[in-house]
Structure formats: C-alpha cells, structure tokens
Design a protein around this motif. Sequence first.
Motif, PDB file in Angstrom:
ATOM      1  N   TYR A  69       7.338   0.598   0.303  1.00  0.00           N
ATOM      2  CA  TYR A  69       6.677  -0.593  -0.250  1.00  0.00           C
ATOM      3  C   TYR A  69       7.324  -1.003  -1.573  1.00  0.00           C
ATOM      4  N   ILE A  70       7.558  -0.021  -2.448  1.00  0.00           N
ATOM      5  CA  ILE A  70       8.172  -0.309  -3.753  1.00  0.00           C
ATOM      6  C   ILE A  70       9.576  -0.871  -3.575  1.00  0.00           C
ATOM      7  N   ASN A  71      10.352  -0.283  -2.665  1.00  0.00           N
ATOM      8  CA  ASN A  71      11.727  -0.741  -2.446  1.00  0.00           C
ATOM      9  C   ASN A  71      11.794  -2.122  -1.808  1.00  0.00           C
ATOM     10  N   LEU A  72      10.858  -2.393  -0.902  1.00  0.00           N
ATOM     11  CA  LEU A  72      10.887  -3.669  -0.183  1.00  0.00           C
ATOM     12  C   LEU A  72      10.327  -4.829  -0.988  1.00  0.00           C
ATOM     13  N   PHE A  73       9.246  -4.559  -1.736  1.00  0.00           N
ATOM     14  CA  PHE A  73       8.518  -5.668  -2.359  1.00  0.00           C
ATOM     15  C   PHE A  73       8.554  -5.677  -3.880  1.00  0.00           C
ATOM     16  N   SER A  74       9.134  -4.649  -4.506  1.00  0.00           N
ATOM     17  CA  SER A  74       9.263  -4.602  -5.973  1.00  0.00           C
ATOM     18  C   SER A  74       8.019  -5.159  -6.650  1.00  0.00           C
ATOM     19  N   PRO A  75       6.884  -4.473  -6.556  1.00  0.00           N
ATOM     20  CA  PRO A  75       5.624  -4.995  -7.088  1.00  0.00           C
ATOM     21  C   PRO A  75       5.713  -5.379  -8.554  1.00  0.00           C
ATOM     22  N   LYS A  81       2.924  -0.919 -11.044  1.00  0.00           N
ATOM     23  CA  LYS A  81       4.089  -0.048 -10.890  1.00  0.00           C
ATOM     24  C   LYS A  81       3.765   1.359 -11.359  1.00  0.00           C
ATOM     25  N   SER A  82       3.142   1.449 -12.522  1.00  0.00           N
ATOM     26  CA  SER A  82       2.800   2.755 -13.095  1.00  0.00           C
ATOM     27  C   SER A  82       1.812   3.501 -12.211  1.00  0.00           C
ATOM     28  N   ASP A  83       0.795   2.780 -11.710  1.00  0.00           N
ATOM     29  CA  ASP A  83      -0.214   3.410 -10.859  1.00  0.00           C
ATOM     30  C   ASP A  83       0.386   3.912  -9.555  1.00  0.00           C
ATOM     31  N   LEU A  84       1.297   3.136  -8.968  1.00  0.00           N
ATOM     32  CA  LEU A  84       1.929   3.541  -7.710  1.00  0.00           C
ATOM     33  C   LEU A  84       2.795   4.781  -7.911  1.00  0.00           C
ATOM     34  N   ASN A 123      -8.733   1.868  -8.761  1.00  0.00           N
ATOM     35  CA  ASN A 123      -7.420   1.256  -8.560  1.00  0.00           C
ATOM     36  C   ASN A 123      -6.615   1.993  -7.500  1.00  0.00           C
ATOM     37  N   ASP A 124      -6.773   3.318  -7.428  1.00  0.00           N
ATOM     38  CA  ASP A 124      -6.047   4.087  -6.416  1.00  0.00           C
ATOM     39  C   ASP A 124      -6.391   3.595  -5.012  1.00  0.00           C
ATOM     40  N   LEU A 125      -7.686   3.330  -4.777  1.00  0.00           N
ATOM     41  CA  LEU A 125      -8.092   2.813  -3.464  1.00  0.00           C
ATOM     42  C   LEU A 125      -7.491   1.438  -3.203  1.00  0.00           C
ATOM     43  N   ILE A 126      -7.468   0.615  -4.240  1.00  0.00           N
ATOM     44  CA  ILE A 126      -6.919  -0.739  -4.104  1.00  0.00           C
ATOM     45  C   ILE A 126      -5.442  -0.676  -3.737  1.00  0.00           C
ATOM     46  N   TRP A 127      -4.670   0.132  -4.488  1.00  0.00           N
ATOM     47  CA  TRP A 127      -3.228   0.214  -4.226  1.00  0.00           C
ATOM     48  C   TRP A 127      -2.954   0.865  -2.865  1.00  0.00           C
ATOM     49  N   LEU A 128      -3.707   1.932  -2.541  1.00  0.00           N
ATOM     50  CA  LEU A 128      -3.503   2.619  -1.263  1.00  0.00           C
ATOM     51  C   LEU A 128      -3.760   1.695  -0.077  1.00  0.00           C
ATOM     52  N   SER A 129      -4.893   0.995  -0.114  1.00  0.00           N
ATOM     53  CA  SER A 129      -5.228   0.102   1.000  1.00  0.00           C
ATOM     54  C   SER A 129      -4.223  -1.032   1.111  1.00  0.00           C
ATOM     55  N   GLY A 130      -3.756  -1.543  -0.043  1.00  0.00           N
ATOM     56  CA  GLY A 130      -2.768  -2.623  -0.029  1.00  0.00           C
ATOM     57  C   GLY A 130      -1.448  -2.185   0.568  1.00  0.00           C
ATOM     58  N   VAL A 131      -0.997  -1.000   0.158  1.00  0.00           N
ATOM     59  CA  VAL A 131       0.274  -0.473   0.678  1.00  0.00           C
ATOM     60  C   VAL A 131       0.181  -0.218   2.180  1.00  0.00           C
ATOM     61  N   ILE A 132      -0.882   0.450   2.608  1.00  0.00           N
ATOM     62  CA  ILE A 132      -1.015   0.810   4.028  1.00  0.00           C
ATOM     63  C   ILE A 132      -1.185  -0.437   4.894  1.00  0.00           C
ATOM     64  N   GLN A 133      -1.960  -1.405   4.414  1.00  0.00           N
ATOM     65  CA  GLN A 133      -2.148  -2.637   5.191  1.00  0.00           C
ATOM     66  C   GLN A 133      -0.827  -3.381   5.349  1.00  0.00           C
ATOM     67  N   THR A 134      -0.062  -3.464   4.258  1.00  0.00           N
ATOM     68  CA  THR A 134       1.232  -4.145   4.323  1.00  0.00           C
ATOM     69  C   THR A 134       2.210  -3.409   5.225  1.00  0.00           C
ATOM     70  N   MET A 135       2.331  -2.095   5.029  1.00  0.00           N
ATOM     71  CA  MET A 135       3.309  -1.316   5.781  1.00  0.00           C
ATOM     72  C   MET A 135       2.876  -1.087   7.231  1.00  0.00           C
ATOM     73  N   SER A 136       1.577  -1.213   7.518  1.00  0.00           N
ATOM     74  CA  SER A 136       1.125  -1.123   8.906  1.00  0.00           C
ATOM     75  C   SER A 136       1.748  -2.225   9.737  1.00  0.00           C
TER      76      SER A 136
END
Length: 331
Positions: A69-75, A81-84, A123-136
């Motif tokens: 996710y970080i490599n593809l979308f450069s949040p 960024k720090s939280d991820l 925030n961890d839940l927010i970032w986790l769900s966002g990453v998994i939803q996008t990468m799914s």
Amino acid sequence: KRTRADGSIVYKAEIVIKKDGVIIHRESKTFDKTKLAKDWSIRREVELQNADVYAKKAYLPIGTLIDEYINLFSPEGRTKKSDLKGLRTRDICKIDVHKLTVKDLVKHIQLRNEVCKPQTAKNDLIWLSGVIQTMSGMHKLEFNMGIFDEARRILSEHGLIASSVARDRRPTKQELWELSRHFDGMNIPMLHLMWFAIYSARRQSEIMRIKWDDIRHEDRTYVVYGLKDPLKRVINKRAKMPLSAYKIIMRQPKIDERVFPYTTKTICTYFTNACRLLQIDNLHFHDLRHEATSRLFEKGLSIVDVQQITLHSSWKTLQRYCNINPGDIDI
C-alpha cells in the motif's frame, strides 16, 4: 418463501460459506417456483466447490499488504505515514489476512491501550481497514470487512477506542509575551514564525512551503501547498495574506526559494522546548491556528472572508478552530 408487496409468492435460495467462523462467500437468487430454487442451489453448490471459494489461500501477512500500500499509493500526511510505519512493527502484521478475526483486532487494540490513548488506538483500526479494503481490490481477496464494524462496536462499548477530543487551547497574552521574549534574537526567526502563524492561520508545514515566487504583492495573496483534503491526495490553493502577516514576510532575507527555509521538525522542537522551559503547559504550535482563526472572527470578519484566509473547505471544519470566549462578545 417470501411474499412480495403485490402479494405474489417467490422462493429465495441463499448460499453462505463459512471458514473458521468467518463468512467468505454469500450469494442468493429468487425464483417463482420452489423446485427452481432447489435445483439452482444444488447446481451452484457444485460449481462453487470447484471454484476458488473453497481453495486454500496462499499465506499473505498484513504487513506485506501495508508495504504494498505504501509503495503503490505513497500516502500523504506525516501522521498517516508515521502510524503505518508504527503499525508495521506490531504483531498483528504477522497474521494471515485471510485468517484475520474480530478477536485479533480486539487483542491488538487492547495491547495498544497499554501505551497510548483510545483516540490514538482508534487510528490503527482506521488505517488497517483502509489498507485491507484497498488491497483487497488489488488482490481480489474477497475479504469480509464486516469484522471491522464488529470490532469497533465491541471496542467502543468498552472504551478501548474513542474519537479525538477537539482542542480549544488558545495561548494567553502572558504566554505569548513570554514566548516572544524567549524567541527574540534567535538565529532561527522563531519570533517571526510564531507571529506569522498567528496572523496567517497557516499550519506549520504550510508555512515552510511558502515560496517567494508565489506571492502576489498587488493583492497580498499567495499559494498554499499541500492542503489537507479528505477527497484529494494533494491540493494547492491561493489564500489571502493579512497585512500583519505580509509585513513579517517582507522582513525575511531572500536566501532561498522558500520564505522560511527550515524543516517542520526543527520548528516543532524549538517551540516545544520553549514551552517546557517557560513551564507553559499543553500548548502546541498547531494551537496558534486556533488562535489565528478565533482572532479573525473577533475582528468581525464573515465566514466567507475567514475561509479566504484559512482555506477551510466548510463551516463544519472551520468551526473546530473558532474558540471564542462568550464573555468577549460586545453586544
């Protein structure tokens, strides 16, 4: 058996496949006759048994998804960024995304609550769900995002996650006087930076990106780079620069394409250390934006006029920065 609004009868056939207690596939179809529904169910079940639904999924750790996710979308945004990056070091990143459960999410947040506040843990839940939803979508995972909703419900009920509390901290006149005296004469123009923030209502990072070439002197406007926007990754807009802020700008030496050629980390360190030395409690550099916005309203400017300076996209977001004391209203 179902009855339609017009009174006619239909038969709904539904197939639900669970694996390790998690729904991995669900589909349904409606028929006019019960035999058709049963026939479709049997035929479809055979098809699914030969499809990928029942196939064993290759091990895919959550940490790998975060890296991709970080490599593809450069949040954008230092906080995200720090939280991820911090999230990448947690044990939950070793879990196979196909086997992630509500229990795993709850356990992760319980551990996070030992070292941070519920607002930060959320925030961890927010970032986790966002990453998994996008990468799914990228991996065609067919992941059940419902486990995040269930985890949020449980965690909220027990106070393990919470919404951020809106800050209304404004520096007092005495605190501003003490800070001004402390910053006066420093090699880095902290005195000018602090008061520019108060007069311009700019965020710390935005101030460091102001360029000389983007200042239009005839109408005192300038380009603000990297504005926060929930719908866009990066947005740049022109803002009005109040006269007091403009005077500070014009006192800076032109030694770089940027007006203030410093890093946000340096400015944050100087400001934090000053507050600690002066025993000024719970004051952040970002609170100067609250001070600035409140001052603009105290001068009698309309919402529309204030938005031309602060560049808030709506009254809802602007309202968070307006911290006016009812006792100061002259009516």
